[in-house]
Write a protein that holds these residues in place. Sequence first.
Motif: not given
Length: 437
Positions: A152-170
Amino acid sequence: MTSDPRILVVAPDDDLIGSLCQGLDALGWRTVTARSLAGAVQVLIDWPLEAAIVDSRIPDPTGSIEALRQTVTPRRLPILAIGPDAGDWTPGLADIASSGPPHAAQAALRLENLVRAAIAEEEVSLREATFASRGEPLTPSAAETAPLRVLAAGKPDRHFLALSNALQERGCEVVAAPTPYTAFDYLHERPFDAAVLWGAEDHAPALSIASGMKRNTRLYHIPAVLYLRGSAEINLAELYNRGFADVAAADTPEDETADRIVALAKHHRRHLTIRRTLESARGSGLTDPATGLFTPELFASHLARVAEGARLRRRPLSVVVLKVSETGAVSEARKTGWLDRALPQIGAMVSRLIRTEDTAARLSSDVFALALPATKGPAGRIAADRIAAVIGCTAFDAGPDRTPFVVEFEVGVAEVGPGESPATVLERASKDVRSPV
């Protein structure tokens, strides 16, 4: 018709997929539409189509998909399902499921990947049969069981962090890289199954990472996904032409985007498993010890099987012959023995420059051959000329105090004709040998 159709579309009407068909037609992926299962089966009988796009509203999806695939057996038929109900289908029924029609450039990219994977899987079964018939079975590569790894490359952002969490849940292992420099450090240090790049206000860092990945032969096939802040910030066709496997807007639900990334990552890992199985042949005692390529005897045996497979699957097949040109520099290197030292390296380059499903052989010390499944003659010549051009840019050692020499190839190509034997087509390719334009 200017060309035969490539894609079957099964849909009760044009409401959902009609505009996508127009876009694919414009990109050269000509479609033919069937309004019923019976019509779809007849179309598959009439034309050797490469893949199918199915409207999820079709009745009895499981029975319909099985009927389509059974019609083309032993050819593999990749399926792209589109529609709100596609996500509820049995996992694995469709190769890719999408709730809505993707951009035409994205669909073309996905279809290309699916078709190539299907051809590679067909080659795995053929190569296993060839090696088993010669008393040395090819060991299938075990599928990797570790969690999918996503960069996951890029500056932290709430949408980006939410996507990272969704990936981890999978079940994904997500590695965060705040800058392009750290992203490339991670990409070179460890293997990844996918990379998701945050567009943010400035797309330049994400585009830089994607461009760098496409210039690197080891990173080239890792699917890159661009996650945008909005839905209409940049030309989508341009992004897909740059090599992005998917583009998602920030207003797309994180769960849907995560599902798309996971599907891409799984496809990439499956592709690597197929490649490892095919490449395991190089360590066999049946291959040329200096290059790992097929010997003349092994190639002849396998070419016969590939040709029969192409006939049964109604796919084209081309054979290429690459002969080292006897230039002045090559003649001198041959006399001094430096050509013999370079030929194993040249053979290794040939093996790296072909596709996963292609077969390369060393017919003699300086003559190589390729079997290119699902490839027509003109496309085979383009591929052969590209290989010759890349190797022609390499300088080989000619000995102390001597100028390095380059190797040029004379190229011959022949497409297998109806009823033509493998020996005949190989002979035609050998007679067709000439210098690339």
